[in-house]
Design a protein around this motif. Structure first.
Motif, short mmCIF file in Angstrom:
data_model
loop_
_atom_site.label_atom_id
_atom_site.label_comp_id
_atom_site.label_asym_id
_atom_site.label_seq_id
_atom_site.Cartn_x
_atom_site.Cartn_y
_atom_site.Cartn_z
N ARG A 96 13.15 17.69 1.43
CA ARG A 96 12.34 16.57 0.93
C ARG A 96 11.99 16.72 -0.55
O ARG A 96 11.69 17.80 -1.03
N GLY A 130 5.14 19.63 -4.85
CA GLY A 130 5.31 21.00 -5.31
C GLY A 130 5.87 21.04 -6.72
O GLY A 130 5.51 20.23 -7.58
N ALA A 144 15.10 23.00 3.03
CA ALA A 144 14.21 22.24 2.15
C ALA A 144 14.85 20.88 1.93
O ALA A 144 15.78 20.74 1.14
N SER A 155 9.04 18.99 -2.17
CA SER A 155 8.02 18.63 -1.20
C SER A 155 8.21 19.42 0.08
O SER A 155 9.32 19.80 0.44
N ASP A 156 7.10 19.62 0.79
CA ASP A 156 7.17 20.27 2.10
C ASP A 156 7.26 19.20 3.19
O ASP A 156 7.40 18.01 2.89
N ASP A 157 7.15 19.61 4.43
CA ASP A 157 7.28 18.68 5.55
C ASP A 157 6.17 17.65 5.63
O ASP A 157 6.31 16.62 6.27
N GLU A 158 5.02 17.91 4.98
CA GLU A 158 3.91 16.96 4.98
C GLU A 158 3.88 16.12 3.70
O GLU A 158 2.89 15.47 3.41
N TRP A 159 4.93 16.18 2.92
CA TRP A 159 5.06 15.44 1.66
C TRP A 159 4.04 15.88 0.62
O TRP A 159 3.57 15.08 -0.18
N ASN A 160 3.68 17.15 0.61
CA ASN A 160 2.83 17.68 -0.44
C ASN A 160 3.68 17.97 -1.66
O ASN A 160 4.77 18.54 -1.57
#
Length: 176
Positions: free
Chosen positions: A93, A60, A91, A53-58
């Motif tokens: 999250r 991946g 990284a 996940s990225d910082d916006e919780w998208n």
């Protein structure tokens, strides 16, 4: 080194439900899966996946418990993937989904990296806050919130179109 994670249940209840845990950076993602399921009281027998996940919780790349991919599509496997290959300072999250029928969803975030403490067994459950509900919280997906999916008048029913009647299909001849 020891990774300290906070694992938060994605829920819409008043009470937060989370666990703080420690695990060696060289353990596998399957080891992380096992301590998460145990710390929340699951038997660990359901299908599960981690998602980078990225910082916006998208969501991946998937790290799967079992390879259910089509031939030629290589998926990372929990039992073959070392935690520090996926998670590190840059990284931090993951999204963890347990039991695809009920969709228990958790946000997993690296809080800190510390030295291993003598006399501590790892993985280690450090802190428990809140009780997991009897049922997985309902998920509302963005598409469900959009009015067009709930309003039958907002989309065109193509079943009534006569595809041989070119004059009434409203094509823009100069579209390109």
């Amino acid at each position: 080194m020891i990774y300290r994670f906070r694992v938060i249940l994605d829920n819409d209840t008043e009470d937060d439900v989370f666990r703080d845990l420690e695990i060696r950076e060289g353990d596998t993602m399957e080891d992380l899966h096992n301590i998460i399921t145990q710390s929340f009281g699951f038997d660990g027998m359901e299908m599960a996946s981690f998602y980078v996940s990225d910082d916006e919780w998208n969501q991946g790349e998937e790290i799967a418990m079992m390879d259910m991919s089509e031939v030629g599509n290589k998926v990372k496997m929990m039992n073959e993937t070392i935690i520090n290959e996926i998670i590190h300072e840059a990284a931090t999250r993951l999204i963890y989904v347990y039991d695809f029928m009920n969709m228990w969803t958790f946000y997993v975030e690296l809080g800190e990296i510390v030295e291993e403490a003598q006399g501590t067994d790892y993985p280690n459950l450090m802190y428990v806050h809140g009780q997991i509900p009897d049922e997985a919280p309902e998920k509302t997906f963005e598409a469900e919130e959009e009015e067009s999916f709930n309003d039958p008048d907002s989309y065109r029913d193509d079943a009534d179109l006569d595809l041989d009647d070119y004059d009434n299909l409203n094509f823009d001849e100069n579209w390109n």
